[in-house]
Design a protein around this motif. Sequence first.
Motif, PDB file in Angstrom:
ATOM      1  N   GLU A  95       0.666  -1.594  -0.224  1.00  0.00           N
ATOM      2  CA  GLU A  95      -0.035   0.061  -0.103  1.00  0.00           C
ATOM      3  C   GLU A  95       0.889   1.195   0.319  1.00  0.00           C
ATOM      4  O   GLU A  95       0.177   2.044  -0.654  1.00  0.00           O
ATOM      5  N   THR A 138      -9.381   5.055   3.791  1.00  0.00           N
ATOM      6  CA  THR A 138     -10.785   4.583   4.208  1.00  0.00           C
ATOM      7  C   THR A 138     -11.950   6.020   3.821  1.00  0.00           C
ATOM      8  O   THR A 138     -11.415   7.041   4.402  1.00  0.00           O
ATOM      9  N   LYS A 141      -6.350  -0.227   3.546  1.00  0.00           N
ATOM     10  CA  LYS A 141      -7.032   1.305   3.409  1.00  0.00           C
ATOM     11  C   LYS A 141      -6.124   1.937   5.083  1.00  0.00           C
ATOM     12  O   LYS A 141      -6.007   1.892   5.232  1.00  0.00           O
TER      13      LYS A 141
END
Length: 154
Positions: free
Chosen positions: A40, A61, A143
């Motif tokens: 990520e 998010t 996230k």
Amino acid sequence: MRPIRFFAAAVAVCFSPFVFAMPALANGPTHQTETAIKAENARWADAFRRGDYVAIGHLYTKNGALLPPGGDRVTGSTAITAYFAKAYAKSQSGSVSFSNYEFYGDDQAMTEVSDAEVRDHSGKLQIHAKQTLIFLKQGGVWKLHRDMWSSYAP
């Protein structure tokens, strides 16, 4: 008989911390989770390199927030996109790299403490930063939920 009791007590004292620490270590982040979080980070760095701040916003998010040094909280994908677009509006895309990772958490929530370096398009170091990131797993995808950093000039 007395030396045996003393020895047993000494062994119990020496090994008891390990007994209590094992569950905490067993529930720590797995290599797979750490690898997923680093992936990520790579997606974030790639979007930054391309100047794709909309893509960066989508890595957070719904209630994700930036906690920039000396600034107000920036909450939500749209606001995060606008923050980076404004911050880098007058510059060519640069790069960011992350290092010295520490991970704390499990397979649903992870905290990362790491270092970051931001370089301009020519490779000149612009910012050193220490960061604390909180990732949440939503729908099987990691996230960013909180992104806090302290930066200092090179």
